[in-house]
Write a protein that holds these residues in place. Structure first.
Motif, PDB file in Angstrom:
ATOM      1  N   GLU A 105       0.846  -1.263   0.085  1.00 31.12           N
ATOM      2  CA  GLU A 105       0.000   0.010  -0.095  1.00 31.12           C
ATOM      3  C   GLU A 105       0.681   1.258  -0.020  1.00 31.12           C
ATOM      4  O   GLU A 105       0.530   2.122  -0.568  1.00 31.12           O
ATOM      5  CB  GLU A 105      -0.958   0.076   1.377  1.00 31.12           C
ATOM      6  N   ALA A 106       1.971   1.368   0.769  1.00 32.86           N
ATOM      7  CA  ALA A 106       2.534   2.418   0.617  1.00 32.86           C
ATOM      8  C   ALA A 106       3.369   2.743  -0.484  1.00 32.86           C
ATOM      9  O   ALA A 106       3.755   4.183  -0.990  1.00 32.86           O
ATOM     10  CB  ALA A 106       3.874   2.015   1.702  1.00 32.86           C
ATOM     11  N   TYR A 107       3.420   2.017  -1.310  1.00 34.46           N
ATOM     12  CA  TYR A 107       3.755   2.044  -2.952  1.00 34.46           C
ATOM     13  C   TYR A 107       2.694   2.275  -3.987  1.00 34.46           C
ATOM     14  O   TYR A 107       3.410   2.323  -5.365  1.00 34.46           O
ATOM     15  CB  TYR A 107       4.870   1.063  -3.260  1.00 34.46           C
ATOM     16  N   TRP A 108       1.640   2.473  -3.741  1.00 30.38           N
ATOM     17  CA  TRP A 108       0.460   2.515  -4.759  1.00 30.38           C
ATOM     18  C   TRP A 108       0.582   4.195  -5.179  1.00 30.38           C
ATOM     19  O   TRP A 108       0.820   5.065  -4.558  1.00 30.38           O
ATOM     20  CB  TRP A 108      -0.971   2.391  -3.875  1.00 30.38           C
ATOM     21  N   GLY A 109       0.352   3.945  -6.333  1.00 33.11           N
ATOM     22  CA  GLY A 109       0.010   5.553  -6.919  1.00 33.11           C
ATOM     23  C   GLY A 109       1.384   5.902  -7.710  1.00 33.11           C
ATOM     24  O   GLY A 109       1.357   7.094  -8.188  1.00 33.11           O
ATOM     25  N   PHE A 110       2.390   5.289  -7.538  1.00 28.87           N
ATOM     26  CA  PHE A 110       3.887   5.580  -8.079  1.00 28.87           C
ATOM     27  C   PHE A 110       3.916   4.918  -9.674  1.00 28.87           C
ATOM     28  O   PHE A 110       5.085   5.323 -10.051  1.00 28.87           O
ATOM     29  CB  PHE A 110       4.987   5.106  -7.346  1.00 28.87           C
ATOM     30  N   GLY A 111       3.210   4.212 -10.157  1.00 28.02           N
ATOM     31  CA  GLY A 111       3.344   3.516 -11.418  1.00 28.02           C
ATOM     32  C   GLY A 111       4.006   2.156 -11.332  1.00 28.02           C
ATOM     33  O   GLY A 111       4.211   1.578 -12.557  1.00 28.02           O
ATOM     34  N   ILE A 112       4.027   1.572 -10.255  1.00 21.84           N
ATOM     35  CA  ILE A 112       4.489   0.354 -10.218  1.00 21.84           C
ATOM     36  C   ILE A 112       3.629  -0.765 -10.781  1.00 21.84           C
ATOM     37  O   ILE A 112       3.890  -1.757 -11.599  1.00 21.84           O
ATOM     38  CB  ILE A 112       4.860  -0.105  -8.648  1.00 21.84           C
ATOM     39  N   GLY A 113       2.218  -0.833 -10.380  1.00 17.57           N
ATOM     40  CA  GLY A 113       1.434  -1.559 -11.119  1.00 17.57           C
ATOM     41  C   GLY A 113       1.164  -1.471 -12.778  1.00 17.57           C
ATOM     42  O   GLY A 113       1.231  -2.554 -13.238  1.00 17.57           O
ATOM     43  N   ARG A 114       1.339  -0.447 -13.140  1.00 13.24           N
ATOM     44  CA  ARG A 114       1.559  -0.058 -14.528  1.00 13.24           C
ATOM     45  C   ARG A 114       2.892  -1.016 -15.117  1.00 13.24           C
ATOM     46  O   ARG A 114       2.595  -1.711 -16.065  1.00 13.24           O
ATOM     47  CB  ARG A 114       1.441   1.130 -15.058  1.00 13.24           C
ATOM     48  N   ALA A 115       3.898  -0.520 -14.583  1.00 12.55           N
ATOM     49  CA  ALA A 115       5.141  -1.430 -14.933  1.00 12.55           C
ATOM     50  C   ALA A 115       5.060  -2.902 -14.829  1.00 12.55           C
ATOM     51  O   ALA A 115       5.422  -3.587 -15.865  1.00 12.55           O
ATOM     52  CB  ALA A 115       6.440  -0.904 -14.037  1.00 12.55           C
ATOM     53  N   LEU A 116       4.400  -3.445 -13.592  1.00  8.97           N
ATOM     54  CA  LEU A 116       4.453  -4.871 -13.618  1.00  8.97           C
ATOM     55  C   LEU A 116       3.391  -5.431 -14.766  1.00  8.97           C
ATOM     56  O   LEU A 116       3.566  -6.581 -15.314  1.00  8.97           O
ATOM     57  CB  LEU A 116       3.950  -4.965 -12.136  1.00  8.97           C
ATOM     58  N   THR A 117       2.212  -4.877 -14.662  1.00  4.54           N
ATOM     59  CA  THR A 117       1.243  -5.078 -15.836  1.00  4.54           C
ATOM     60  C   THR A 117       1.961  -5.342 -17.085  1.00  4.54           C
ATOM     61  O   THR A 117       1.661  -6.254 -17.717  1.00  4.54           O
ATOM     62  CB  THR A 117       0.154  -4.401 -15.746  1.00  4.54           C
ATOM     63  N   GLN A 118       2.505  -4.200 -17.460  1.00  5.85           N
ATOM     64  CA  GLN A 118       3.170  -4.228 -18.836  1.00  5.85           C
ATOM     65  C   GLN A 118       4.358  -5.215 -18.890  1.00  5.85           C
ATOM     66  O   GLN A 118       4.355  -5.769 -20.209  1.00  5.85           O
ATOM     67  CB  GLN A 118       3.650  -2.837 -18.907  1.00  5.85           C
ATOM     68  N   ALA A 119       4.855  -5.568 -17.897  1.00  5.44           N
ATOM     69  CA  ALA A 119       6.176  -6.418 -18.051  1.00  5.44           C
ATOM     70  C   ALA A 119       5.404  -7.579 -18.195  1.00  5.44           C
ATOM     71  O   ALA A 119       5.891  -8.805 -19.108  1.00  5.44           O
ATOM     72  CB  ALA A 119       6.987  -6.598 -16.690  1.00  5.44           C
ATOM     73  N   CYS A 120       4.301  -8.110 -17.550  1.00  6.26           N
ATOM     74  CA  CYS A 120       3.603  -9.500 -17.792  1.00  6.26           C
ATOM     75  C   CYS A 120       3.136  -9.661 -19.093  1.00  6.26           C
ATOM     76  O   CYS A 120       3.160 -10.674 -19.600  1.00  6.26           O
ATOM     77  CB  CYS A 120       2.372  -9.448 -16.783  1.00  6.26           C
ATOM     78  N   ILE A 121       2.378  -8.500 -19.742  1.00  7.49           N
ATOM     79  CA  ILE A 121       1.968  -8.297 -20.888  1.00  7.49           C
ATOM     80  C   ILE A 121       3.048  -8.699 -21.850  1.00  7.49           C
ATOM     81  O   ILE A 121       2.786  -9.585 -22.799  1.00  7.49           O
ATOM     82  CB  ILE A 121       1.245  -7.290 -21.421  1.00  7.49           C
ATOM     83  N   GLU A 122       4.213  -8.262 -21.593  1.00 11.77           N
ATOM     84  CA  GLU A 122       5.465  -8.389 -22.674  1.00 11.77           C
ATOM     85  C   GLU A 122       5.740 -10.007 -22.358  1.00 11.77           C
ATOM     86  O   GLU A 122       6.172 -10.881 -23.484  1.00 11.77           O
ATOM     87  CB  GLU A 122       6.827  -7.717 -22.332  1.00 11.77           C
ATOM     88  N   CYS A 123       5.847 -10.524 -21.124  1.00 10.17           N
ATOM     89  CA  CYS A 123       6.179 -12.056 -20.917  1.00 10.17           C
ATOM     90  C   CYS A 123       5.233 -12.886 -21.733  1.00 10.17           C
ATOM     91  O   CYS A 123       5.488 -13.901 -22.113  1.00 10.17           O
ATOM     92  CB  CYS A 123       6.360 -12.226 -19.563  1.00 10.17           C
ATOM     93  N   ALA A 124       3.929 -12.736 -21.345  1.00 13.27           N
ATOM     94  CA  ALA A 124       2.809 -13.417 -22.135  1.00 13.27           C
ATOM     95  C   ALA A 124       3.062 -13.568 -23.358  1.00 13.27           C
ATOM     96  O   ALA A 124       2.790 -14.392 -24.177  1.00 13.27           O
ATOM     97  CB  ALA A 124       1.393 -12.857 -21.692  1.00 13.27           C
ATOM     98  N   ARG A 125       3.206 -12.600 -24.199  1.00 18.89           N
ATOM     99  CA  ARG A 125       3.534 -12.533 -25.821  1.00 18.89           C
ATOM    100  C   ARG A 125       4.581 -13.226 -26.075  1.00 18.89           C
ATOM    101  O   ARG A 125       4.602 -14.153 -26.915  1.00 18.89           O
ATOM    102  CB  ARG A 125       3.753 -11.025 -26.099  1.00 18.89           C
TER     103      ARG A 125
END
Length: 181
Positions: free
Chosen positions: A107-127
């Motif tokens: 929770e202390a790290y919400w809102g900094f863009g980590i969720g977007r970065a992790l999601t995009q990384a998983c999309i890249e890996c899935a592809r």
């Protein structure tokens, strides 16, 4: 499957997105417990965790050596602040084009863009793994996550009005989302 990327967050801090490996087992385990205490939007509660640190270590070794599944961690100043991963829906011909996505961040790290970065990384890996569809379930009340997923390209394909039964709030509606890769 291997992955490593350095991202600069909204607060100008550096975050490393990389494979969680066996040496991260204790930190990933502690992150799991903490994130599952901090939010009611995840699939389970901290007291329902069936893994210990050794099981976590084995899981991470399996993911690190897998050709089509991965567990990533977000690391800031040596501290694991979040995890995300992809997992095959099934191995049979009719299912092997689909992967599931999951994520959790302190929770202390919400809102900094980590969720977007992790999601995009998983999309890249899935592809890279050859999937043609990535799927997730998200609690409808988790407006920030729903907005993030839509902005990245996930689309809603259904709802389950009694998808989760929260100890705190009762029924939680799940939005089923998917992305064609």
């Amino acid at each position: 499957m291997q992955y490593k990327k350095i991202v600069i967050l909204k607060n100008n801090e550096e975050c490393v997105i990389r494979n969680a490996d066996a040496s991260d087992a204790e930190a990933v385990y502690e992150n799991f417990i903490l994130t599952h205490i901090q939010t009611d939007f995840l699939m389970s509660y901290a007291d329902e965790n069936s893994f210990g640190i050794e099981e976590e270590r084995k899981f991470l070794v399996e993911r690190e050596t897998s050709e089509n599944e991965i567990e990533l961690c977000a690391v800031i100043n040596g501290h694991v602040v979040g995890t995300a991963g992809i997992e095959a829906v099934g191995k049979k011909d009719k299912l092997k084009h689909r992967a599931e996505f999951g994520i959790s961040i302190e929770e202390a790290y919400w809102g900094f863009g980590i969720g977007r970065a992790l999601t995009q990384a998983c999309i890249e890996c899935a592809r890279e793994a050859g999937y043609s569809q990535l799927e997730l379930d998200v609690v409808a009340e988790n407006v920030r996550a729903v907005s993030l997923y839509k902005s990245i390209g996930f689309s809603e394909y259904g709802r389950n009005p009694r998808g989760f039964r929260s100890r705190k709030t009762g029924w939680q509606e799940l939005i089923l989302m998917r992305m064609e890769l």
